[in-house]
Enzyme design. Structure first.
Site, PDB file in Angstrom:
ATOM      1  N   GLU A  53       0.882  -1.166   0.000  1.00  0.00           N
ATOM      2  CA  GLU A  53       0.000   0.000   0.000  1.00  0.00           C
ATOM      3  C   GLU A  53       0.916   1.211   0.000  1.00  0.00           C
ATOM      4  O   GLU A  53       1.569   1.490   1.001  1.00  0.00           O
ATOM      5  CB  GLU A  53      -0.894   0.011   1.257  1.00  0.00           C
ATOM      6  CG  GLU A  53      -1.745  -1.236   1.442  1.00  0.00           C
ATOM      7  CD  GLU A  53      -2.939  -1.275   0.500  1.00  0.00           C
ATOM      8  OE1 GLU A  53      -3.242  -0.254  -0.125  1.00  0.00           O
ATOM      9  OE2 GLU A  53      -3.550  -2.355   0.392  1.00  0.00           O
ATOM     10  N   CYS A  68      -3.429   8.294   3.741  1.00  0.00           N
ATOM     11  CA  CYS A  68      -3.131   7.830   2.391  1.00  0.00           C
ATOM     12  C   CYS A  68      -4.329   8.023   1.468  1.00  0.00           C
ATOM     13  O   CYS A  68      -4.184   8.081   0.254  1.00  0.00           O
ATOM     14  CB  CYS A  68      -2.752   6.363   2.434  1.00  0.00           C
ATOM     15  SG  CYS A  68      -3.907   5.395   3.394  1.00  0.00           S
TER      16      CYS A  68
HETATM   17  P1  NAP Z   1       8.388   4.859   4.543  1.00  0.00           P
HETATM   18  O1  NAP Z   1       9.529   5.768   4.819  1.00  0.00           O
HETATM   19  O2  NAP Z   1       8.383   4.094   3.283  1.00  0.00           O
HETATM   20  O3  NAP Z   1       8.321   3.897   5.818  1.00  0.00           O
HETATM   21  C1  NAP Z   1       7.328   2.912   5.933  1.00  0.00           C
HETATM   22  C2  NAP Z   1       7.853   1.760   6.766  1.00  0.00           C
HETATM   23  O4  NAP Z   1       8.926   1.101   6.095  1.00  0.00           O
HETATM   24  C3  NAP Z   1       8.412   2.178   8.117  1.00  0.00           C
HETATM   25  O5  NAP Z   1       8.067   1.214   9.078  1.00  0.00           O
HETATM   26  C4  NAP Z   1       9.925   2.188   7.874  1.00  0.00           C
HETATM   27  O6  NAP Z   1      10.666   2.014   9.048  1.00  0.00           O
HETATM   28  C5  NAP Z   1      10.066   0.993   6.959  1.00  0.00           C
HETATM   29  N1  NAP Z   1      11.270   0.983   6.142  1.00  0.00           N
HETATM   30  C6  NAP Z   1      12.018   2.037   5.748  1.00  0.00           C
HETATM   31  N2  NAP Z   1      13.045   1.600   4.964  1.00  0.00           N
HETATM   32  C7  NAP Z   1      12.910   0.258   4.863  1.00  0.00           C
HETATM   33  C8  NAP Z   1      13.648  -0.763   4.197  1.00  0.00           C
HETATM   34  N3  NAP Z   1      14.712  -0.487   3.458  1.00  0.00           N
HETATM   35  N4  NAP Z   1      13.233  -2.037   4.319  1.00  0.00           N
HETATM   36  C9  NAP Z   1      12.153  -2.360   5.049  1.00  0.00           C
HETATM   37  N5  NAP Z   1      11.421  -1.428   5.700  1.00  0.00           N
HETATM   38  C10 NAP Z   1      11.776  -0.136   5.608  1.00  0.00           C
HETATM   39  O7  NAP Z   1       7.008   5.612   4.542  1.00  0.00           O
HETATM   40  P2  NAP Z   1       6.517   6.764   5.520  1.00  0.00           P
HETATM   41  O8  NAP Z   1       7.105   8.027   5.035  1.00  0.00           O
HETATM   42  O9  NAP Z   1       6.694   6.357   6.932  1.00  0.00           O
HETATM   43  O10 NAP Z   1       4.945   6.738   5.246  1.00  0.00           O
HETATM   44  C11 NAP Z   1       4.273   7.711   4.526  1.00  0.00           C
HETATM   45  C12 NAP Z   1       3.810   7.167   3.204  1.00  0.00           C
HETATM   46  O11 NAP Z   1       2.985   6.022   3.428  1.00  0.00           O
HETATM   47  C13 NAP Z   1       2.962   8.118   2.416  1.00  0.00           C
HETATM   48  O12 NAP Z   1       3.465   8.194   1.118  1.00  0.00           O
HETATM   49  C14 NAP Z   1       1.582   7.497   2.413  1.00  0.00           C
HETATM   50  O13 NAP Z   1       0.826   7.736   1.259  1.00  0.00           O
HETATM   51  C15 NAP Z   1       1.858   6.063   2.568  1.00  0.00           C
HETATM   52  N6  NAP Z   1       0.730   5.400   3.213  1.00  0.00           N
HETATM   53  C16 NAP Z   1      -0.047   4.563   2.469  1.00  0.00           C
HETATM   54  C17 NAP Z   1      -1.118   3.926   3.059  1.00  0.00           C
HETATM   55  C18 NAP Z   1      -1.976   2.979   2.284  1.00  0.00           C
HETATM   56  O14 NAP Z   1      -2.752   2.247   2.908  1.00  0.00           O
HETATM   57  N7  NAP Z   1      -1.877   2.942   0.971  1.00  0.00           N
HETATM   58  C19 NAP Z   1      -1.395   4.151   4.406  1.00  0.00           C
HETATM   59  C20 NAP Z   1      -0.590   5.015   5.120  1.00  0.00           C
HETATM   60  C21 NAP Z   1       0.482   5.636   4.511  1.00  0.00           C
HETATM   61  P3  NAP Z   1      11.267   3.284   9.834  1.00  0.00           P
HETATM   62  O15 NAP Z   1      10.128   4.112  10.278  1.00  0.00           O
HETATM   63  O16 NAP Z   1      11.997   2.674  10.959  1.00  0.00           O
HETATM   64  O17 NAP Z   1      12.160   3.988   8.848  1.00  0.00           O
END
Ligand code: NAP
Length: 519
Positions: free
Chosen positions: A257, A296
């Site tokens: 997602e 999101c």
């Molecule tokens: P993110 O930076 O991609 O982080 C998401 C998760 O992935 C966090 O738990 C992060 O851990 C982990 N992570 C980071 N690097 C990783 C790697 N190399 N391998 C495995 N896991 C890794 O996203 P975000 O900035 O927190 O979230 C915001 C985004 O999420 C927005 O773009 C939003 O649209 C999207 N979102 C989508 C939905 C949906 O249902 N479609 C819902 C909510 C949010 P750490 O925090 O420890 O870095």
């Protein structure tokens, strides 16, 4: 030093070996707790969940596992006040916005408890009817679904530390699949506390639920062929997950997602005085401001007939001007803060990118904050942008600003509006506003190709509809293409991800002994 939160893996609370990463109050700037996952034996963590947790869950029937979900609901309800305090402190959200996450999670668990109860005391699910494989009914094929014999790893986003866990855990646990959740670091506290309460209440079998707080390093490496991984977050991290050897080589099933440029579309027959116009304005303002736009599903692009562009800008701007922003502890504040200073910077950068091709129609970004120091707090008021040439403003269809920001776009006719909605390249949700049922029905079918959900608001459902951005467990959550291609919720369909489909070819007498319930 603040408290270092423990991880719960292999049936034990275990502290990380490092000093920990601090979590902050995004309004006051104070450090709250720390998380660390260093030094954990992840091999042991995954095999304990997979073997001990998986075996215990699969020994239960669907109805019994539904009972476990009901027990989790009771535990969480008993600690609700604490969850609200953590959300205020760590997410900077006002009470109504915390509710979307906390009560939304509990509600989703409750729904799956109800749906699961109706599946009965069986261990496998019927998938369609048996069909005969020859002229005579002597030899038939029956598809069935059985729980996958693996573990479900959840890597979650910062904006829903509660709902993000439970909307995934409810169908996983109901399916008989143990869960390991890795919350986003910035808001891991609420997830960790909820897991702690459930573990301490002793309502789940050992190994059914684990939590790893801190770095994600090494988690994906643990995944084996029958495991699944469900990721929510940015498209960039989603691409890293998708290309990991676990997925690319070991066929680990993955659900992603990612970000999404959702739209709201006012149909061409609306006027500035029509009910549909008012409903669009109300929903846009709500979506821009709930959780400071960190959803999101929030409306990022607002499509209106060209003749109504100015009226829509004025009406939305007027309502946004009434939104008070600042410390969520002050009762007069309607919109709290973003989750962190880093997110505030990302929103400001994103705004600059959009402004290259869009004008500012309403600017709340410099508005006075209530009870919050602008030098410290990660608060920003809502900003409405607009681009008169919706086709040329490519950046608006490309860049998701994860905050209280939306862009107004005029269209010529309905075909043009639908083409613009499709420019999001696959989104979670679009909402339509109008009174012409035939036109709305046609548009809904056309938009379904690029959206996981089409939310249609006519005057008669003004009070009854569940909200553009509200994810109801009854409906699909996920979108094609850019939105990640995921599929969550949608009632019992969510169980598919945690099951393996197989065909049993046998005589009807044998097929009658499979002990199946209808999925
Ligand atoms: P993110 O930076 O991609 O982080 C998401 C998760 O992935 C966090 O738990 C992060 O851990 C982990 N992570 C980071 N690097 C990783 C790697 N190399 N391998 C495995 N896991 C890794 O996203 P975000 O900035 O927190 O979230 C915001 C985004 O999420 C927005 O773009 C939003 O649209 C999207 N979102 C989508 C939905 C949906 O249902 N479609 C819902 C909510 C949010 P750490 O925090 O420890 O870095």
């Amino acid at each position: 030093m603040t408290e270092l939160l423990s991880n719960y893996v292999a049936g034990r609370w275990q502290a990380g070996s490092g000093a920990g990463t601090p979590l902050f109050d995004p309004v006051l700037g104070t450090e709250l707790v720390r998380v660390d996952a260093g030094g954990l034996d992840l091999g042991e963590a995954f095999s304990f969940a997979r073997e001990t947790g998986g075996a215990a869950l699969r020994a239960l029937t669907y109805k019994q596992r539904a009972g476990l979900l009901g027990a989790i609901v009771k535990v969480l309800q008993a600690h609700r006040d604490t969850y609200y305090e953590i959300a205020t402190a760590n997410s900077g959200t006002v009470k109504n916005d915390s509710a979307v996450d906390i009560d939304g999670g509990i509600f989703t668990l409750g729904q799956y408890a109800k749906w699961g109860d109706a599946l009965g005391d069986v261990h496998a699910l019927r998938d369609g009817d048996a069909v005969k494989l020859g002229k005579e009914p002597l030899f038939q094929s029956q598809h069935l679904q059985v729980p996958t014999r693996g573990v479900a790893l959840f890597i979650n986003a910062f904006n829903f530390p509660s709902w993000g866990l439970w909307e995934k855990a409810a169908p996983a646990l109901l399916s008989g699949v143990p869960v390991i959740v890795k919350p986003a670091t910035a808001t891991a506290w609420l997830t960790q506390r909820m897991v702690r309460d459930v573990v301490e209440a002793g309502v789940l079998p050992a190994g059914a639920l684990s939590v790893v707080c801190g770095s994600s390093a090494g988690l994906m490496d643990q995944l084996q062929g029958f495991d699944v991984v469900s990721f929510t977050g940015s498209a960039d991290t989603g691409a890293v997950i998708r290309s990991h050897a676990a997925v690319a080589q070991r066929s680990v099933r993955v659900n992603i997602e990612a970000d999404s440029l959702n739209s709201a579309l006012l149909l061409p027959d609306a006027t500035a005085y029509s009910e549909a116009f008012k409903l669009l304005v109300r929903e846009v303002v709500r979506e821009m401001t709930v959780k400071s736009g960190q959803k999101c599903t929030a409306i990022r692009r607002i499509l209106v007939p060209a003749a109504l562009y100015d009226a829509a800008a004025e009406a939305i701007g007027a309502k946004l001007a009434g939104v008070t922003v600042g410390n969520p502890r002050n009762e007069s504040v309607r919109m709290g803060s973003l989750v962190s200073k880093a997110q505030l910077n990302a929103v400001r950068e994103g705004l600059d990118a959009l402004k290259a091709q869009a004008a500012v129609l309403y600017d709340g970004s410099q508005a006075r904050l209530v009870d919050a120091d602008p030098a410290v707090a990660a608060c920003i008021g809502p900003v409405l942008l607009g681009a008169r040439d919706a086709d040329a403003a490519q950046v608006v269809h490309d860049v998701e600003v994860f905050g209280p920001v939306s862009t107004l776009l005029p269209y010529r006719d309905l075909d043009h509006a639908i083409a613009l909605a499709h420019r999001g390249q696959g989104s979670l949700v679009t909402s339509l506003y109008g009174a012409d049922e035939a036109a709305l029905g046609r548009a809904a079918v056309q938009l379904a190709a690029s959206h996981g959900r089409v939310h249609v608001i006519t005057p008669e459902v003004a009070q009854a509809h569940t909200g553009h951005g509200n994810v109801m467990p009854h409906s699909l959550h996920g979108g094609p293409g850019r939105a990640g291609g995921g599929a969550e919720l949608a009632g019992l369909r969510a169980l598919d991800f945690y099951h393996r489909r197989a065909a049993v070819q046998a005589a009807p007498g044998v097929l009658g002994q499979l002990g199946l319930a209808q999925a």
